[in-house]
Design a protein around this motif. Structure first.
Motif, PDB file in Angstrom:
ATOM      1  N   UNK A 182      46.910  28.776  84.980  1.00  0.00           N
ATOM      2  CA  UNK A 182      45.698  28.531  84.152  1.00  0.00           C
ATOM      3  C   UNK A 182      44.185  28.702  84.661  1.00  0.00           C
ATOM      4  N   UNK A 183      44.329  28.846  86.024  1.00  0.00           N
ATOM      5  CA  UNK A 183      42.962  29.199  87.008  1.00  0.00           C
ATOM      6  C   UNK A 183      43.269  30.629  87.519  1.00  0.00           C
ATOM      7  N   UNK A 184      44.457  31.289  87.744  1.00  0.00           N
ATOM      8  CA  UNK A 184      44.353  32.388  88.631  1.00  0.00           C
ATOM      9  C   UNK A 184      45.148  33.211  88.043  1.00  0.00           C
ATOM     10  N   UNK A 185      45.028  34.648  88.187  1.00  0.00           N
ATOM     11  CA  UNK A 185      45.569  35.788  87.708  1.00  0.00           C
ATOM     12  C   UNK A 185      46.670  35.930  88.717  1.00  0.00           C
ATOM     13  N   UNK A 186      47.779  36.943  88.349  1.00  0.00           N
ATOM     14  CA  UNK A 186      49.036  37.023  89.087  1.00  0.00           C
ATOM     15  C   UNK A 186      48.905  37.147  90.785  1.00  0.00           C
ATOM     16  N   UNK A 209      39.019  34.705  83.349  1.00  0.00           N
ATOM     17  CA  UNK A 209      39.898  35.428  82.678  1.00  0.00           C
ATOM     18  C   UNK A 209      39.168  36.458  81.846  1.00  0.00           C
ATOM     19  N   UNK A 210      37.993  36.737  82.054  1.00  0.00           N
ATOM     20  CA  UNK A 210      37.300  37.440  80.941  1.00  0.00           C
ATOM     21  C   UNK A 210      37.724  39.138  80.903  1.00  0.00           C
ATOM     22  N   UNK A 211      38.477  39.446  81.993  1.00  0.00           N
ATOM     23  CA  UNK A 211      38.978  40.833  82.140  1.00  0.00           C
ATOM     24  C   UNK A 211      40.266  41.035  81.538  1.00  0.00           C
ATOM     25  N   UNK A 212      41.093  39.882  81.258  1.00  0.00           N
ATOM     26  CA  UNK A 212      42.227  39.705  80.590  1.00  0.00           C
ATOM     27  C   UNK A 212      41.964  39.313  79.236  1.00  0.00           C
ATOM     28  N   UNK A 213      41.467  38.335  78.728  1.00  0.00           N
ATOM     29  CA  UNK A 213      41.091  37.770  77.273  1.00  0.00           C
ATOM     30  C   UNK A 213      39.962  38.299  76.744  1.00  0.00           C
ATOM     31  N   UNK A 214      38.931  39.134  77.523  1.00  0.00           N
ATOM     32  CA  UNK A 214      37.645  39.682  76.908  1.00  0.00           C
ATOM     33  C   UNK A 214      36.680  38.588  77.158  1.00  0.00           C
ATOM     34  N   UNK A 215      35.553  38.715  77.265  1.00  0.00           N
ATOM     35  CA  UNK A 215      34.558  37.473  77.740  1.00  0.00           C
ATOM     36  C   UNK A 215      34.354  36.586  76.535  1.00  0.00           C
ATOM     37  N   UNK A 222      33.671  44.337  84.078  1.00  0.00           N
ATOM     38  CA  UNK A 222      34.402  45.225  85.097  1.00  0.00           C
ATOM     39  C   UNK A 222      34.557  44.367  86.525  1.00  0.00           C
ATOM     40  N   UNK A 223      35.671  44.491  87.171  1.00  0.00           N
ATOM     41  CA  UNK A 223      36.094  43.410  88.023  1.00  0.00           C
ATOM     42  C   UNK A 223      35.584  44.291  89.279  1.00  0.00           C
ATOM     43  N   UNK A 224      35.370  43.502  90.379  1.00  0.00           N
ATOM     44  CA  UNK A 224      35.167  43.837  91.685  1.00  0.00           C
ATOM     45  C   UNK A 224      36.022  43.092  92.388  1.00  0.00           C
ATOM     46  N   UNK A 240      29.751  45.435  82.524  1.00  0.00           N
ATOM     47  CA  UNK A 240      29.856  46.923  82.967  1.00  0.00           C
ATOM     48  C   UNK A 240      28.727  47.614  83.857  1.00  0.00           C
ATOM     49  N   UNK A 241      27.687  47.166  83.354  1.00  0.00           N
ATOM     50  CA  UNK A 241      26.766  47.466  83.994  1.00  0.00           C
ATOM     51  C   UNK A 241      26.160  46.947  85.356  1.00  0.00           C
ATOM     52  N   UNK A 242      26.982  45.789  85.562  1.00  0.00           N
ATOM     53  CA  UNK A 242      27.027  45.177  87.125  1.00  0.00           C
ATOM     54  C   UNK A 242      25.589  44.329  86.946  1.00  0.00           C
ATOM     55  N   UNK A 243      24.758  44.041  85.662  1.00  0.00           N
ATOM     56  CA  UNK A 243      23.770  43.257  85.780  1.00  0.00           C
ATOM     57  C   UNK A 243      23.940  41.872  85.868  1.00  0.00           C
ATOM     58  N   UNK A 244      25.267  41.450  85.352  1.00  0.00           N
ATOM     59  CA  UNK A 244      25.321  39.788  85.224  1.00  0.00           C
ATOM     60  C   UNK A 244      26.785  39.425  85.553  1.00  0.00           C
ATOM     61  N   UNK A 245      26.802  38.385  86.368  1.00  0.00           N
ATOM     62  CA  UNK A 245      27.992  37.744  86.835  1.00  0.00           C
ATOM     63  C   UNK A 245      28.783  37.089  85.819  1.00  0.00           C
ATOM     64  N   UNK A 246      29.893  37.085  85.480  1.00  0.00           N
ATOM     65  CA  UNK A 246      30.686  36.376  84.187  1.00  0.00           C
ATOM     66  C   UNK A 246      31.479  35.327  84.721  1.00  0.00           C
ATOM     67  N   UNK A 247      32.275  35.580  85.933  1.00  0.00           N
ATOM     68  CA  UNK A 247      33.045  34.811  86.394  1.00  0.00           C
ATOM     69  C   UNK A 247      33.752  35.227  87.750  1.00  0.00           C
ATOM     70  N   UNK A 248      35.009  34.526  87.885  1.00  0.00           N
ATOM     71  CA  UNK A 248      35.657  34.972  89.023  1.00  0.00           C
ATOM     72  C   UNK A 248      36.490  34.089  89.804  1.00  0.00           C
TER      73      UNK A 248
END
Length: 1148
Positions: free
Chosen positions: A197-201, A360-366, A393-395, A412-420
């Motif tokens: 529920x907190x981490x990707x694979x 999980x914004x990259x998996x489920x969408x923001x 975009x994931x870094x 995608x423009x790298x201007x905002x951090x969404x999570x991680x």
């Protein structure tokens, strides 16, 4: 237990982590008003303990070590019914009609407000055969843990199993491992990795690797079908193992289920309170109220938008919201509970794990995007076909050697951090979570958040060449400052100002000058001095503490205790600083006899002196909120006294052009109308600017006007090292510009964010966040400490911005002192501010009432006649003084004493006027009218001095109002050209004065032969004996002999009146329109060329169809001709602006 009836009776059911957090917050927020008597009822036999830290119990086996508050804390707050507590007591019934709860022991507790914080129970899979066999446990409470410990002692050497690979499962596995009873500990998880529920694979599998290394066996993608027992029936046997759904079996003696929790809502259901049917939980609204009035629910038992939250953070947020609303809603807009932040940071089995934001914004969408990013995403074109453009975009950073994994998600423009998410290294978690919550655009590349940024050099002028001009007023370069430091001619900032004249104009260059000088001194290994002036070997902060500790109240006392010459009267640099310290400590009237001679230009007559010697009148308008009757009074006064009126930048009305002799009558009328001094003249609180906030604005979150009024009313008249301005904004739109102020408040849903150290004068500085989400009731104590600490420790004329920059440790240290009480002085700071606030009086009203003070408001001491000292002209319908003269008056005034045809002793004033002069720090001065000439006359230290009243620098008539100083021998300055500086701010205070020029005579500090007067306008210093200007060799003044005679009169040796007027007459030297620098272009001043080009005739009429470039009634051909003369590009721009029609405007 019957209701008290005096205070609101607040009953809390549940003494868990959320319950105690709510109690702590209520007690803190209610400390000043004491509206509530609190009663808490907990069903466990323990006080509130740290459920998250249960595994630490194995280290000490002491319940008390887990308590969130010791038992003594409850006893401490039990006084006066502030907190009554009942543990090991189960509430069985709620009667909302009678507003009472019934306990299992029969007690009935009445309530006015009821809060349910009953938490949740661990889920036990009752559908699984064998679930109730001996050896099956859950991991939730201390009682669960103690049962597990007792059972483990009986099963040593066997295998223990944990079902569930989430947060609780890993904690339970750690608990079994720490028991050291089991040979093997196995963790069973139905997914392909833990913490799904907190981490990707990838992150989850890295945790798996770390957990396996610690000695725990992992069984992934396994589901328990049934529990094997040794008895005939599952109910009667003991655990021997488990059977999985795939048919495999595993032996074990103990099973701990950690597969989730279920809200405890049975009490609410029995009372008819609405609960969620499927997932359970007491249904709550955004204010956490339930379906029954005066009953609230918080924590894991509450269902908000059909969601319950098993993490502690959302429960704490609920406690925060509810405690705020119950105590602060009268002062602030009530808060609403919003979608909580589910970020987590834990150390599980020794592994640092964190996830934050929309992980999980990259998996489920923001789940949501910042407004700007959402607009960009909306307009972005698809990458191909019908597939939408990616929004995230994931870094990713992975270090297999250190077992560190980081994945940060950006727009995608790298201007905002969404999570991680982070594994192994979570040190940046605290920094990143606020960045996600604030949704502020990043000002650094995304990679810097993972890899770090390069260090930048300090802003000390290192990148400037030596020939770079750093003081434009006096054309001083960086090299000039560096050289006087390196050649040893200057050892303090005061000496640098004296030698180079840097900072003696507008003063805006002083932070950079100070930085360059200090760095040069440090490079040479020299000591950097910060002395007030040559009269003291102490800084302003040092002197403040000496005066405060020794309770000194007069300048002679300060000189004796701390001065370099105990008999000296000081100078124009140290006197105002000492006067300000006295005011900050004792708050006596600045015009009283012991203090008047210490006051800087504006404080001397409680108004800002203007170009023509008149004064401004600025009544206080707290927070900019003004009643119509006050506006009427201002209009009537302005009209009756022909005053120029203007709205100030601080949201109040400024009345300009008041003659000194008219000030008492103006103040009297304003005071009688309910107004008071706005202290626009003082180094004190000026204004607290506000937007309308929630009073009117549809976006307002907090009552910014109400808070601004309270803050301004509290700190008005409090003197400080420099002026102070505040601001309060009702929301993050920041209409009051609070972040550009010395202190600023911005309303949030949780209270106010407090910003400090902004508004840096000529070098603006953005304020920094001192404290976040401060409840309204706690704002003032924090501001009390901050302002008092600034007053105690700042340098002379140091704004809060520069003070905070220079403060060792900066903002971090300030937080430690103000918020954490690192120095143990917070109580002292608050007490001192309270003392100052309690001594408030209106200086205008006192001046009007006190005959001794009121008598000082005359233009001339020897007559009631008056003279105009500068011509006035109409500008946009109002009168104002003409502009400064283009050049200074460089006539040889000091040589007049040798050119008079004859001189005679002439009586000018009664000697009684100067009674007490020798006991005051500045003597007593008088402006004497003789024919058309104005003369300045002083008695200082038993001697009389007389000069012309006019300062030749800008031809102002105010020398008698200047401060008296005495020489201190400084290093000899290099030869420099005379100053041609433009008008400087009257707030700028120059350095220790230096005598220059061939005719100047230097005398030791304290000598009565060399007092000087410092012009109150621009601090040109004139020797009262020789007439030399000691800091501008071009200038001089005429001096005259003066003496007191036995007939009780003071005499001045003067030439005939006609001859005196011819040389020094007011009509000759007052500034006329043709003299001013602004009159170079006939009849148009500095805007003549602009007015010609745009056809400007004044304010436009308010009627339909008027073009922006022409005044009402102007011939259209004039405007067309003006436009034709503009360059083509300018013409197109002007046409674009012209709009046309009613309300016509360009589309920006």
């Amino acid at each position: 237990m019957a209701a008290d009836g005096k205070r609101t009776r607040l009953v809390i059911v549940g003494l868990g982590m959320v319950g105690i957090a709510f109690i702590e917050k209520i007690i803190k927020l209610d400390a000043r008003t004491r509206e509530y008597d609190i009663i808490v009822i907990g069903d466990e036999p323990h006080f509130a303990y740290n459920r998250v830290g249960l595994t630490s119990f194995f280290e000490h086996r002491k319940v008390e070590n887990l308590y969130l508050e010791p038992q003594e804390w409850y006893a401490k707050h039990a006084t006066e019914n502030q907190l009554n507590y009942h543990i090991n007591t189960l509430v069985t019934e709620i009667d909302s009609a009678s507003k009472s709860v019934t306990c299992a022991n029969g007690d009935v507790v009445a309530y006015d407000v009821l809060v349910l914080a009953t938490g949740s129970d661990a889920v036990l899979p009752t559908h699984t055969p064998g679930y109730n066999a001996a050896g099956v446990f859950v991991y939730r409470t201390l009682d669960d843990l103690q049962k597990l410990i007792e059972f483990g002692e009986l099963r040593k050497g066997t295998t223990g199993a944990v079902v569930g690979g989430g947060l609780l499962g890993l904690e339970a596995a750690a608990a079994m491992l720490d028991l050291q009873c089991f040979d093997k500990v196995k963790l069973i998880e139905r997914n392909r990795w833990v913490l799904s529920r907190q981490l990707d694979s990838e992150a989850g599998n890295l945790v798996v690797e770390k957990v396996v290394e610690l000695g725990i066996d992992m069984l992934l993608t396994k589901r328990v079908a049934r529990i094997k027992t040794d008895g005939d029936g599952a109910e009667n046997g003991s655990v021997t193992g488990v059977v999985f759904e795939d048919g495999e079996e595993m032996d074990c003696s103990t099973i701990c289920f950690a597969i989730g929790v279920r809200p405890r809502d049975e009490l609410a259901r029995r009372a008819g309170i609405k609960c969620a049917e499927r997932s359970g939980g007491v249904l709550v609204n955004n204010d956490l109220s339930t379906s029954v009035p005066d009953i609230y629910a918080i924590g894991e038992c509450a269902s908000w938008e059909n969601q319950t939250f098993g993490l502690i953070a959302p429960g704490i947020e609920m406690a925060d919201v509810l405690s705020f609303n119950l105590t602060q809603a009268k002062l602030h807009q009530p808060r609403a509970f919003k979608r909580p932040d589910l970020s987590t940071k834990l150390k599980l089995l020794g592994v640092d794990v964190a996830s934050f934001g929309d992980f999980f914004a990259d998996r489920d969408g923001p789940s949501s995007l910042p407004a700007k990013a959402a607009r960009r995403a909306k307009t972005a074109s698809p990458t191909g076909g019908d597939k939408p453009a990616p929004q995230v975009q994931a870094l990713v950073y992975k270090d297999p050697f250190a077992q560190v994994y980081k994945k940060y998600l950006f727009t995608t423009d790298g201007k905002y951090l969404l999570g991680g998410m982070m594994i192994g290294d979570t040190s940046d978690y605290i920094k990143l979570v606020p960045m996600v919550k604030g949704q502020k655009e990043l000002d650094i590349p995304p990679s810097q958040l993972i890899l770090g940024a390069k260090k930048e050099g300090e802003d000390g002028g290192d990148d400037l060449d030596d020939d770079t001009q750093i003081c434009s007023c006096h054309n001083v370069s960086k090299g000039d400052v560096v050289n006087v430091a390196k050649d040893g001619s200057c050892k303090s900032i005061g000496e640098v100002k004296a030698c180079t004249k840097a900072g003696t104009g507008c003063g805006g260059c002083m932070p950079l000058v100070t930085s360059i000088f200090n760095k040069a001194m440090k490079e040479m290994g020299a000591e950097v001095k910060n002395y007030l002036c040559g009269h003291f070997n102490y800084s302003r902060a040092d002197l403040y503490n000496i005066i405060m500790v020794k309770r000194l109240t007069t300048l002679p006392e300060v000189m004796r205790e701390a001065g370099n010459d105990s008999s000296s009267d000081g100078c124009e640099a140290c006197k105002p600083a000492i006067g300000s310290i006295f005011a900050s400590l004792y708050n006596k009237h600045v015009m009283s006899r012991p203090l008047h001679g210490l006051q800087e230009t504006n404080d001397r007559y409680l108004g800002n002196i203007q170009r023509n010697g008149t004064y401004s009148v600025v009544p206080r308008v707290s927070a900019g909120e003004i009643m119509p009757e006050h506006l009427i009074i201002l209009g009537e006064v302005a009209k009756d006294f022909d005053l120029y009126t203007k709205i100030t930048g601080g949201q109040r009305v400024d009345l300009f052009g008041a003659k000194k002799q008219d000030l008492p009558e103006i103040w009297r009328r304003l005071v009688e109308g309910g107004m008071e001094s706005g202290h626009a003249y003082a180094k004190s609180l000026r204004t607290v600017k506000s937007c309308v906030g929630s009073t009117w604005c549809r976006y307002g979150v907090g009552d910014s006007v109400g808070m601004a009024v309270r803050v301004e009313e509290r700190y008005k008249s409090v003197r400080a090292p420099h002026k102070i301005k505040g601001g309060v904004s009702g929301c993050v739109r920041e209409c009051a510009e609070a972040q550009s102020k010395d202190f600023g408040l911005i309303a949030t849903e949780k209270g106010f964010n407090i910003f400090v150290g902004g508004n840096g004068g000529a070098s603006p500085r953005h304020a920094e966040l001192l404290a976040k989400d401060v409840p309204p009731s706690e704002v003032v104590p924090i501001l009390d400490r901050y302002l008092m600490f600034y007053i105690r420790t700042a340098d002379k004329l140091q704004r809060t911005a520069r003070w905070l920059e220079a403060l060792p440790g900066g903002l971090k240290y300030l937080k430690e002192v103000i918020l954490e009480d690192k120095l143990g002085i917070c109580a002292s700071l608050e007490a001192q501010m309270n003392e100052l606030v309690d001594t408030f009086f209106d200086e205008w009203a006192e001046a009007v009432k006190d005959p001794q003070i009121a008598s000082k408001f005359q233009q001339f001491a020897n007559t009631t006649e008056t003279l105009e000292t500068a011509e006035v002209e109409l500008d946009r319908g109002q009168s104002r003084p003409v502009f400064w003269p283009a050049e200074s008056a460089t006539d040889d005034f000091k040589g007049l004493k040798d050119r008079w045809s004859t001189t005679t002793w002439q009586p000018v004033i009664e000697a009684s006027y100067f009674a007490g002069a020798d006991a005051t720090p500045n003597g007593i001065s008088a402006n004497i009218k003789r024919g058309d000439t104005q003369l300045a006359l002083w008695r200082v230290r038993g001697r009389y001095y007389a000069t012309q009243q006019m300062c030749p620098h800008k031809r102002t008539f105010a020398l008698s109002e200047g401060l008296i100083g005495q020489e201190v021998l400084p290093p000899t300055p290099p030869d420099t050209p005379p100053s041609l500086s433009p008008p400087a701010s009257p707030e700028a205070t120059p350095a220790d004065a230096i005598v220059t020029g061939a005719e100047a005579t230097k005398e030791p500090c304290g000598s009565q032969k060399t007092p000087w007067v410092s012009c109150p306008f621009h601090k040109r210093n004139f020797d009262l004996s020789s007439g030399n200007c000691t800091n501008d060799a071009k200038l001089s003044i005429a001096t005259f002999e003066a003496e007191e005679r036995d007939d009780g009169l003071v005499y001045i040796k003067l030439p005939p009146v006609e001859e005196l007027d011819a040389e020094l007459g007011t009509s000759r030297w007052k500034v006329k329109k043709g003299d001013s620098a602004g009159s170079a272009t006939a009849d148009g001043g500095e805007f003549a060329e602009l007015d010609r080009k745009i056809g400007f005739k004044g304010r436009r009429a308010k009627k339909v169809g008027v073009k922006p470039v022409a005044a009402a009634g102007q011939d259209a051909s004039v405007a067309r001709k003006a436009l034709r003369e503009l360059p083509a590009e300018s013409e197109r721009g002007m046409m674009a602006l012209s709009g046309g029609g009613c309300g016509g405007a360009p589309e920006w």
